[in-house]
Motif scaffolding. Structure first.
Motif, PDB file in Angstrom:
ATOM      1  N   SER A   1     107.818  41.364  52.310  1.00  0.00           N
ATOM      2  CA  SER A   1     108.995  42.034  52.853  1.00  0.00           C
ATOM      3  C   SER A   1     110.106  42.088  51.820  1.00  0.00           C
ATOM      4  N   THR A   2     111.119  42.907  52.118  1.00  0.00           N
ATOM      5  CA  THR A   2     112.276  43.044  51.233  1.00  0.00           C
ATOM      6  C   THR A   2     113.406  42.186  51.771  1.00  0.00           C
ATOM      7  N   PHE A   3     114.106  41.478  50.893  1.00  0.00           N
ATOM      8  CA  PHE A   3     115.219  40.648  51.319  1.00  0.00           C
ATOM      9  C   PHE A   3     116.346  40.812  50.320  1.00  0.00           C
ATOM     10  N   HIS A   4     117.518  40.362  50.738  1.00  0.00           N
ATOM     11  CA  HIS A   4     118.693  40.499  49.894  1.00  0.00           C
ATOM     12  C   HIS A   4     119.005  39.171  49.210  1.00  0.00           C
TER      13      HIS A   4
ATOM     14  N   GLY B   1     101.503  35.554  52.134  1.00  0.00           N
ATOM     15  CA  GLY B   1     102.432  36.638  51.825  1.00  0.00           C
ATOM     16  C   GLY B   1     103.888  36.213  51.864  1.00  0.00           C
ATOM     17  N   CYS B   2     104.191  35.031  51.324  1.00  0.00           N
ATOM     18  CA  CYS B   2     105.566  34.516  51.339  1.00  0.00           C
ATOM     19  C   CYS B   2     106.470  35.337  50.422  1.00  0.00           C
ATOM     20  N   ASP B   3     107.739  35.459  50.829  1.00  0.00           N
ATOM     21  CA  ASP B   3     108.747  36.104  49.984  1.00  0.00           C
ATOM     22  C   ASP B   3     109.379  35.095  49.036  1.00  0.00           C
TER      23      ASP B   3
ATOM     24  N   VAL C   1     103.391  32.234  38.268  1.00  0.00           N
ATOM     25  CA  VAL C   1     104.852  32.160  38.186  1.00  0.00           C
ATOM     26  C   VAL C   1     105.416  33.339  37.399  1.00  0.00           C
ATOM     27  N   SER C   2     104.810  33.650  36.268  1.00  0.00           N
ATOM     28  CA  SER C   2     105.317  34.743  35.423  1.00  0.00           C
ATOM     29  C   SER C   2     105.243  36.090  36.139  1.00  0.00           C
ATOM     30  N   GLY C   3     104.229  36.265  36.990  1.00  0.00           N
ATOM     31  CA  GLY C   3     104.069  37.538  37.688  1.00  0.00           C
ATOM     32  C   GLY C   3     104.679  37.582  39.072  1.00  0.00           C
ATOM     33  N   TRP C   4     105.387  36.520  39.473  1.00  0.00           N
ATOM     34  CA  TRP C   4     105.920  36.459  40.834  1.00  0.00           C
ATOM     35  C   TRP C   4     107.092  37.428  40.998  1.00  0.00           C
ATOM     36  N   ALA C   5     107.031  38.267  42.039  1.00  0.00           N
ATOM     37  CA  ALA C   5     108.044  39.307  42.229  1.00  0.00           C
ATOM     38  C   ALA C   5     109.121  38.916  43.222  1.00  0.00           C
ATOM     39  N   GLY C   6     108.902  37.833  43.999  1.00  0.00           N
ATOM     40  CA  GLY C   6     109.895  37.413  44.985  1.00  0.00           C
ATOM     41  C   GLY C   6     110.850  36.385  44.409  1.00  0.00           C
ATOM     42  N   ALA C   7     111.350  35.525  45.287  1.00  0.00           N
ATOM     43  CA  ALA C   7     112.219  34.425  44.868  1.00  0.00           C
ATOM     44  C   ALA C   7     111.372  33.176  44.683  1.00  0.00           C
ATOM     45  N   LEU C   8     111.701  32.398  43.658  1.00  0.00           N
ATOM     46  CA  LEU C   8     110.914  31.217  43.330  1.00  0.00           C
ATOM     47  C   LEU C   8     111.855  30.097  42.913  1.00  0.00           C
TER      48      LEU C   8
END
Length: 525
Positions: free
Chosen positions: A2-5, A163-165, A188-195
């Motif tokens: 999902s998309t988040f701010h 499917g965690c954001d 980690v390098s390819g993670w597109a969400g928040a980490l």
């Protein structure tokens, strides 16, 4: 996904105190944004508590915590049931059973409801398992059949499958071998969400967009990865140390001015008294002149005292910004001549591994290999804590082992008493001076070991080993950075720089191996 701010997670005015009432966080405001964030801090600074607040495992005493997106947490110590099946752990067992029933001819509504839109769940699970380095066949095994590192990989695969954001990873590389670490680095390098990653693994932290440092209940931000953080922190430390020098110089100057002013006041008083007597002034006039002089002197003292007080405050503030966290120790007794044979072994270990090994002089050697290859067994065999199955192990110099669990100290004894166990003939002054070089000073040296923080316990253990009598001329380290924070890892490197004996290290931490000057490697298979 999902998309988040941004921010992905926000703490607002959070208060949290220990059970005894000691505050850890007071009115803490913190925003974890999208992208990759590394959280660092010394042992005992509250990193794990902060993570538990972020993921909802702890509730704040006051304030609020909000996550904008689906949050997944990989804890440092994964609890597990050894008899649980992997597909159950992944949460796909029900769908797998339904798919198997459908293939067997059961087309009931219950079967279709169980499957829902997850027709490809097994293929997606296998893809995520492969992504973290686990074979597809692991799905049909029990957790008890997996190694500690494989359980960590499985936990990460479960989060990816969900499917965690937002991912929160607490020391994710602790039990991973080199190949598994590289897989994690790729994720980690390819993670597109928040980490958010809590770690002492500098190679992992190098992949972060920013570093958050937790210290004294507050978080400070540094842009870039680990090397950028270190450069910024070192620049701040250099500026702080220069500020201390300047503040001390100013305080000395103010003290000199104060003494000069006192001498001038005393001189004027003597001159005034002589003038008054020579001029034939009456007692009332002499007292008037003396009182006026005293008021002037008091005013001058007040000015100089205020300047000295301000200088002391500036010195205190400057010193508070300097952290004295470096081990400075000289270890000449550990020296080994260059051509001296340190150990020779030709043995079969308890796990059936055949090892033929020789060390000469102050060599620095790494023992590498996958989890379960026998690294710990080899070190414990060389240290004499376990016997080989057959063959010979001949260690020709005093040897000490730093085990993974740091369990060589007696919890009920003080640090000083523990050190005396390793060096029984050392004088009390020598013991305290030695501990001070390992940053264990004054009352801390007389505290029982069970009351120490993680960092203090590590330094006490290291001191006991390196200050032992006889001094160890062969030091064995078993995954020494696994449970150490960054400060403790830096302190270990500093101590090993002064160590002059032979070193045999089992570690997956490539940065650490480079820092301690490893000269060759022994590969176990």
């Amino acid at each position: 996904m999902s998309t988040f701010h941004s921010p992905a997670v926000r703490l607002s005015a959070v208060d949290f105190a220990w059970p005894d009432g000691t505050p850890l966080f007071e009115r803490l405001d913190l925003e974890i944004p999208a992208g990759r964030t590394g959280l660092v801090g010394s042992n005992g600074s509250g990193k794990s508590t902060l993570v538990r607040l972020l993921v909802g495992a702890l509730l704040p005493d006051h304030g609020s915590v909000a996550a904008h997106g689906r949050l997944g947490h990989l804890p440092q110590d994964l609890t597990q049931r050894s008899d649980e099946w992997v597909d159950v752990h992944l949460g796909i067992d029900g769908v797998r059973r339904a798919l198997a029933a459908l293939e067997a001819g059961d087309a009931s509504e219950a079967v279709y409801d169980a499957i829902g839109d997850r027709w490809d769940v097994e293929q997606r699970a296998e893809a995520q398992l492969a992504r973290v380095g686990l074979p597809a066949g692991v799905i049909d095994r029990r957790l008890g059949e997996l190694s500690g590192g494989e359980v960590v990989q499985l936990g990460l695969a479960r989060l990816l499958l969900d499917g965690c954001d937002i991912l929160v990873l607490d020391e994710p590389t602790n039990n991973l071998d080199r190949a598994a670490r590289e897989r994690l680095y790729d994720v980690v390098s390819g993670w597109a969400g928040a980490l958010l990653v809590v770690s002492h693994d500098r190679d992992l932290l190098e992949r972060m967009d920013r570093i958050a440092e937790l210290h004294n209940g507050e978080v400070r931000w540094f842009g870039g990865g680990f090397s950028s953080y270190v450069a910024q922190r070192d620049a701040e430390l250099a500026a702080a140390e220069q500020a201390v020098v300047s503040a001390r110089q100013e305080l000395r100057r103010r003290r000199t001015e104060r003494r000069a002013a006192e001498r001038a006041i005393a001189q004027r008083r003597r001159v005034g008294d002589r003038s008054a007597r020579a001029g034939g002034l009456g007692r009332a006039e002499i007292n008037f002149q003396r009182n006026r002089s005293e008021r002037s002197a008091a005013s001058a003292r007040h000015v100089h005292d205020a300047r000295m007080s301000a200088a002391r405050e500036r010195l205190d503030a400057a010193e508070s910004r300097v952290r004295d966290d470096q081990i400075r120790v000289d270890l000449p007794q550990t020296a080994v001549p260059g051509r001296r044979e340190v150990l020779r072994t030709d043995a079969v270990l308890r796990n059936g591994l055949q090892v033929t090994l020789r060390l000469d002089g102050p060599e620095r050697v790494a023992v590498v290999g996958a989890n379960g290859s026998g690294k710990s067994t080899l070190l414990h065999t060389l240290a004499g804590t376990i016997a080989p199955r057959s063959g010979t192990v001949d260690v020709k110099v005093p040897v000490r082992l730093l085990p993974q669990r740091l369990d060589i100290l007696d919890d009920d004894l003080s640090v000083v008493e523990n050190l005396r166990r390793f060096a029984p003939d050392a004088a009390p002054r020598t013991v305290h001076a030695g501990l001070a070089r390992f940053l264990i000073r004054a009352a801390a040296a007389d505290r029982p070991v069970h009351s120490l923080s993680g960092g203090e316990r590590f330094r006490a253990t290291l001191a006991a080993l390196l200050l032992a009598d006889p001094a160890p001329q062969l030091l064995l380290l078993d995954e020494p950075t696994n449970s150490l924070d960054l400060a403790s890892t830096t302190q270990l490197v500093s101590a090993l720089t002064s160590y002059r004996g032979a070193l045999l290290v089992a570690s997956h931490d490539e940065r650490f191996l480079a820092d301690v000057g490893i000269e060759r490697r022994i590969q176990l298979r």
